[in-house]
Design an enzyme around this catalytic site. Sequence first.
Site, PDB file in Angstrom:
ATOM      1  CG  ASP A   1      11.615   5.099  -3.027  1.00 30.78           C
ATOM      2  OD1 ASP A   1      12.611   5.723  -3.435  1.00 30.78           O
ATOM      3  OD2 ASP A   1      11.168   5.218  -1.869  1.00 30.78           O
TER       4      ASP A   1
ATOM      5  CG  HIS B   1       6.781   4.141   0.187  1.00 30.18           C
ATOM      6  ND1 HIS B   1       6.925   3.419  -0.968  1.00 30.18           N
ATOM      7  CD2 HIS B   1       7.956   4.796   0.357  1.00 30.18           C
ATOM      8  CE1 HIS B   1       8.122   3.638  -1.489  1.00 30.18           C
ATOM      9  NE2 HIS B   1       8.767   4.473  -0.702  1.00 30.18           N
TER      10      HIS B   1
ATOM     11  CG  MET C   1       2.285  -0.988  -5.697  1.00 29.86           C
ATOM     12  SD  MET C   1       0.806  -0.033  -6.109  1.00 29.86           S
ATOM     13  CE  MET C   1       0.467   0.755  -4.545  1.00 29.86           C
TER      14      MET C   1
ATOM     15  CB  SER D   1       5.978   0.363  -0.561  1.00 30.23           C
ATOM     16  OG  SER D   1       4.894   1.232  -0.781  1.00 30.23           O
ATOM     17  CB  THR D   2       2.049  -2.267  -1.472  1.00 25.15           C
ATOM     18  OG1 THR D   2       2.002  -0.991  -2.066  1.00 25.15           O
ATOM     19  CG2 THR D   2       0.646  -2.851  -1.391  1.00 25.15           C
TER      20      THR D   2
END
Length: 366
Positions: free
Chosen positions: A309, A211, A306, A184-185
Amino acid sequence: MERLGILVVDDTIVYRKIIGDALKEIPGVEIVGTAHNGKVALSKIKTLKPGLVTLDIEMPEMSGIEVLEALQAIPDAPVAVMLSTLTHRGSDMTIKALELGAFDFIGKPDSGTMAENMVKIRAALAPIIAAFRRQQQFRSMIGKRPAPGAVQPRPKTVFPEISSRAPLARNRATLSEIVGIGISTGGPNALARMMPMLSPDLNVPILVVQHMPPMFTQSLAKSLNAKCRLTVKEAANGDPLVPNTVYIAPGGRQMKIIAGPDGKSRNIRITDDPPENSCRPSVDYLFRSIAEHYVGRATAVIMTGMGSDGTRGLGLMKKNGAIVIAQNKESCTVYGMPKEPIESGLADVVVPLDKIAHEITRTIIR
């Protein structure tokens, strides 16, 4: 808690106002200034020394991309959170910005009143700023030096890297036939560094959940395809799994594996199933299907990002004989997604970003 100084950069006074109002409602931040173009922003960065910059991508005179490139030459430069239009051009430029090291991005609302858009931007910025502050505190802690003569505690290694472990592939009867990656991030930058290290002859498919909203994953796939020796594409419904191909889950949709018509081959199914962990695409959603269809023959990789998940899906994959590789805390842009898998013992291997490609290869090729 020390206040975080933020410089707001946007070429429109309306969005400078909206972003400023949103930031004022986030605890612990202080708007130290604004700028209407990149040249003014660079000048103010040198004098105001903000910790973070909200940076519009498309600006006259000097774009957000050019500002990011210039920041690389400035010592202790602030991190940037990009504001992008939800267009193909905006998504292409956003991916480039993230690969240049931007911390994260949010989309500019394309409808609604100023008040409504302020609420949307505040909701998007708040978790990003919170994640940045946590990572900032961690960087500060590891950067501290003990005072001269101070007694230093003996370091405790809880999750050693693979160099101190037995070769994992030998502990299974079979090698991996698929790789699943959740990220993600910080993902575009991490993937742009890691994936070119992978051999074009791995002979397994790789599935990635990053994401992102719609359009951005298409730009990510295009950018990675230009950098990698493997073929990288945004996954489409019905795609057969082909070796040496990387499939990026489409933004805003879910991706899983299903059995092909012959019962032996495997295809990709793209769905509009609900978000999981507030994410669509969701890492858990993909990992569950890999666990089901590749028992004892899969490698799972959990990287910077972050939230949590992927943790539940990793639990199922681990239960079904998968090898789990996690990115270590020090090399993550945000140490969120790998945190619980590492601390709970789900991760078999914990390594920095520059070693992940090598460890993936070890699970596939003896």
